[in-house]
Design an enzyme around this catalytic site. Sequence first.
Site, mmCIF file in Angstrom:
data_model
loop_
_atom_site.group_PDB
_atom_site.id
_atom_site.type_symbol
_atom_site.label_atom_id
_atom_site.label_comp_id
_atom_site.label_asym_id
_atom_site.label_seq_id
_atom_site.Cartn_x
_atom_site.Cartn_y
_atom_site.Cartn_z
ATOM 1 N N ASN A 12 0.851 -1.199 0.000
ATOM 2 C CA ASN A 12 0.000 0.000 0.000
ATOM 3 C C ASN A 12 0.881 1.242 0.000
ATOM 4 O O ASN A 12 2.111 1.145 -0.066
ATOM 5 C CB ASN A 12 -0.931 -0.024 1.206
ATOM 6 C CG ASN A 12 -0.156 -0.166 2.499
ATOM 7 O OD1 ASN A 12 0.656 0.673 2.846
ATOM 8 N ND2 ASN A 12 -0.380 -1.273 3.197
ATOM 9 N N PHE B 101 -4.466 3.773 14.494
ATOM 10 C CA PHE B 101 -4.596 4.809 13.468
ATOM 11 C C PHE B 101 -5.780 4.461 12.581
ATOM 12 O O PHE B 101 -6.091 3.278 12.396
ATOM 13 C CB PHE B 101 -3.316 4.907 12.623
ATOM 14 C CG PHE B 101 -2.319 5.872 13.194
ATOM 15 C CD1 PHE B 101 -1.629 5.555 14.352
ATOM 16 C CD2 PHE B 101 -2.091 7.099 12.590
ATOM 17 C CE1 PHE B 101 -0.720 6.445 14.903
ATOM 18 C CE2 PHE B 101 -1.184 8.003 13.130
ATOM 19 C CZ PHE B 101 -0.494 7.676 14.284
ATOM 20 N N LYS C 218 -11.572 -2.357 18.305
ATOM 21 C CA LYS C 218 -10.200 -2.827 18.555
ATOM 22 C C LYS C 218 -9.753 -2.543 19.991
ATOM 23 O O LYS C 218 -8.607 -2.761 20.348
ATOM 24 C CB LYS C 218 -9.239 -2.195 17.542
ATOM 25 C CG LYS C 218 -9.695 -2.456 16.088
ATOM 26 C CD LYS C 218 -8.658 -2.129 15.055
ATOM 27 C CE LYS C 218 -9.236 -2.329 13.656
ATOM 28 N NZ LYS C 218 -8.249 -2.514 12.620
HETATM 29 N N1 CTP Z 1 -4.545 -2.877 11.746
HETATM 30 C C1 CTP Z 1 -3.932 -3.997 12.250
HETATM 31 N N2 CTP Z 1 -4.006 -5.182 11.582
HETATM 32 C C2 CTP Z 1 -4.715 -5.275 10.450
HETATM 33 C C3 CTP Z 1 -5.347 -4.135 9.912
HETATM 34 C C4 CTP Z 1 -5.251 -2.942 10.589
HETATM 35 O O1 CTP Z 1 -3.283 -3.906 13.312
HETATM 36 N N3 CTP Z 1 -4.772 -6.436 9.825
HETATM 37 C C5 CTP Z 1 -4.428 -1.607 12.500
HETATM 38 C C6 CTP Z 1 -3.677 -0.512 11.788
HETATM 39 O O2 CTP Z 1 -2.297 -0.563 12.102
HETATM 40 C C7 CTP Z 1 -4.319 0.755 12.334
HETATM 41 C C8 CTP Z 1 -5.741 0.315 12.616
HETATM 42 O O3 CTP Z 1 -5.718 -1.103 12.699
HETATM 43 O O4 CTP Z 1 -3.757 1.162 13.539
HETATM 44 C C9 CTP Z 1 -6.740 0.713 11.598
HETATM 45 O O5 CTP Z 1 -6.334 0.273 10.323
HETATM 46 P P1 CTP Z 1 -7.283 0.506 9.079
HETATM 47 O O6 CTP Z 1 -6.673 -0.097 7.874
HETATM 48 O O7 CTP Z 1 -7.671 1.956 9.025
HETATM 49 O O8 CTP Z 1 -8.571 -0.274 9.530
HETATM 50 P P2 CTP Z 1 -9.172 -1.660 9.167
HETATM 51 O O9 CTP Z 1 -9.543 -2.340 10.443
HETATM 52 O O10 CTP Z 1 -8.283 -2.419 8.263
HETATM 53 O O11 CTP Z 1 -10.533 -1.260 8.451
HETATM 54 P P3 CTP Z 1 -10.807 -0.757 6.937
HETATM 55 O O12 CTP Z 1 -9.630 -1.201 6.113
HETATM 56 O O13 CTP Z 1 -12.071 -1.454 6.602
HETATM 57 O O14 CTP Z 1 -10.955 0.724 7.034
#
Ligand code: CTP
Length: 416
Positions: A224, A337, A355
């Site tokens: 990403n 985040f 979370k």
């Molecule tokens: N995160 C994580 N593990 C994952 C996905 C996300 O620890 N597999 C953590 C990221 O590091 C961040 C937070 O969760 O601190 C939010 O990540 P984000 O990508 O915004 O949220 P998602 O839960 O993946 O939701 P979406 O992609 O549907 O917005």
Amino acid sequence: MLNGKVIVLGVTGGIAAYKAATLCSRLVQRGADVHVIMTESAKQFIPELTLQTLTKNPVYSDTFDERDPSVVSHIHLADLADLVLIAPATANVIGKMAHGLADDMLTTTLLATTAPVMISPAMNVHMYTHPAVMANMETLVSRGVSMIEPGEGLLACGYVGKGRMEEPDTIVDVVERFFRERAQLVALNEEIASSTTGILHGKKVVVTAGGTIERIDPVRYITNDSSGKMGFAIAKAAKQLGADVHLIAAHTDEAPPEGIRTEKVESAQDMYEAVLRVFDHSDIVVKAAAVADYRPAEVATSKIKKRGETMTLDLVKTTDILESLGRQKTSQFLIGFAAETDTVEQFAREKLKRKNCDLIVANDVTQEGAGFRTDTNSVHIFDAEGLVLQLPVMSKEEVAQRLLTLAADRLSGRSS
Ligand code: CTP
């Protein structure tokens, strides 16, 4: 105010160059150490000897006239300067500065210096309002050069209008104000630094940064846009605040900060395992990494060959690291985040709850200055009750500092 300040005064070839004598004299009277650089044209208007006598320093005009073999003059002067002031500044020198030209002693020094630069333009009114000159001045201002606007009045060429160099006394006032404000800013920053120094002393802070890489085959992967800058800024700020920092970095644009224990990982699974190993003994965990939500169901051991017109990649969900930490946490302070493109507050607060984070840092990545690869960010920080802190666009270092100060505050509130 000017005691001990080194001012490199550039004098360029306009009739207002005669005012440079008064300017030198006033600056020296206020305690400045003035070093003059003249252009060849300036010497047509005022003799070097006048400015040398007033400043008690040699006057420079020829890049190749190296009088002291132990230094390269234009670099030496560039490094020495607390301020480079150009008065008068002709349309010609303004043009050269805007375009990065360096064909004489003054312009080479200007390119070599990192000191602040101030210019006092002086020219005929039509030259001053010429679109090329205006555009050049705008370029300089956008790069942080300060303009001392020329006054209006009878010009040497007979025209009345804007273009006359500002009076030396006014220029000296502007210079003094500049140093005064800078001293106040330095004092304020020192005050902030000393009031927050050590607030994370004795705390173990784990920071994740960058974007995970999910392999498809040995030469291809899914990742990403994360640059890792925000996570690195948090790791650095945590160290500055006295913490024992453990940085877990996936794919990033730049090298991790020096002097911080850094563990390089690739996939979401690697990151999960790395965080779990240190989680029990950590006080604060900041999940700034952009973790892949899905990974290829299977990783091909050799390069996948091109076959049909379409190709389908089966993806399976990765472990949500933060969610898992939220379930397992005991006393750890968890910061997540949420990078969103719409409905920021609602999505961020849902994530905080789901979370089980203590704080969530939300940003709208479509907003100018708040994207993935920028050096700045603009965030809203929420806790379970709602908005705690809203930060306008500022450097990622400043965001990191404010976030960790808030976390430290919350932690000390818990223990007291
Ligand atoms: N995160 C994580 N593990 C994952 C996905 C996300 O620890 N597999 C953590 C990221 O590091 C961040 C937070 O969760 O601190 C939010 O990540 P984000 O990508 O915004 O949220 P998602 O839960 O993946 O939701 P979406 O992609 O549907 O917005």
